[in-house]
Design an enzyme around this catalytic site. Structure first.
Site, mmCIF file in Angstrom:
data_model
loop_
_atom_site.group_PDB
_atom_site.id
_atom_site.type_symbol
_atom_site.label_atom_id
_atom_site.label_comp_id
_atom_site.label_asym_id
_atom_site.label_seq_id
_atom_site.Cartn_x
_atom_site.Cartn_y
_atom_site.Cartn_z
ATOM 1 N N VAL A 73 0.839 -1.199 0.000
ATOM 2 C CA VAL A 73 0.000 0.000 0.000
ATOM 3 C C VAL A 73 0.877 1.254 0.000
ATOM 4 C CG1 VAL A 73 -1.751 1.308 1.279
ATOM 5 C CG2 VAL A 73 -1.915 -1.183 1.138
ATOM 6 N N CYS A 74 1.994 1.210 0.726
ATOM 7 C CA CYS A 74 2.851 2.400 0.893
ATOM 8 C C CYS A 74 3.267 3.040 -0.429
ATOM 9 C CB CYS A 74 4.070 2.049 1.736
ATOM 10 S SG CYS A 74 3.652 1.440 3.385
#
Length: 187
Positions: free
Chosen positions: A46-47
């Site tokens: 996700v980052c």
């Protein structure tokens, strides 16, 4: 979190920015609007989508006088390696703070103590160093840079127009409210 309207604490760190390692401190934040964009770790899932999203708005944020400081407990060396190997991360021009000691992350009370990782959180700091906005999400919930832009503009508007407030879904140029007894029960 009870950090709203508190001043940021002193810190020193090394960041990766535009091909260089730079030493930074809270002094580099004061005098301008700043976003501290915490994320758990480099080379994850996700980052990079979040960091890529905010990178797409970086020029617009700069035009608003806002600096971005992304922060994870990875080292500045790891940030450099990620920047050089990921097309998404390679477009980042803002500061990528390495915080392996956890000083910055702990200053913002944003550490997952059992893991040594930062939680996914965003802090908006005004030019006086006061926290004006906090958003924290669970591990799998990515943030939205366009919504962050709306909130930055609202915070800057309110700072420039004391006595006014921005209602829900306020967008730049829309009407604001001037709180008064006359409005009680009328909205």
């Amino acid at each position: 979190m009870n950090l709203m309207n508190t001043k940021i604490k002193p810190f020193t760190a090394t960041a990766f920015k535009q091909g260089e390692f730079v030493d930074i401190s809270e002094e580099d934040v004061l005098g301008k609007w700043a976003i501290f964009f915490f994320y758990p770790a480099d080379f994850t899932f996700v980052c990079p989508t979040e960091l890529g999203d905010i990178a797409d708005y970086y020029d617009e944020l700069q035009q608003l006088g806002v600096e971005v400081f992304s922060v994870s407990t990875d080292t500045h060396f790891t940030h450099k390696a990620w920047h050089e190997t990921s097309e998404t991360i390679g477009k980042i021009n803002f500061y990528m703070i390495g915080d392996p000691s956890g000083q910055v992350t702990n200053n913002f009370e944003n550490m997952r103590e059992d893991q040594g990782l930062a939680d996914r959180a965003t802090f908006l700091i005004d030019p006086e160093g006061t926290i004006q906005f906090i958003e924290q999400t669970a591990e799998g919930i990515g943030r939205n840079a366009s919504e962050l832009m709306r909130k930055v503009k609202a915070a800057q508007y309110i700072a420039a127009h004391p006595g006014e407030v921005c209602p829900a879904k306020w967008e730049e140029g829309a009407d604001t409210l001037a709180p008064s007894l006359d409005l009680v029960g009328k909205i």
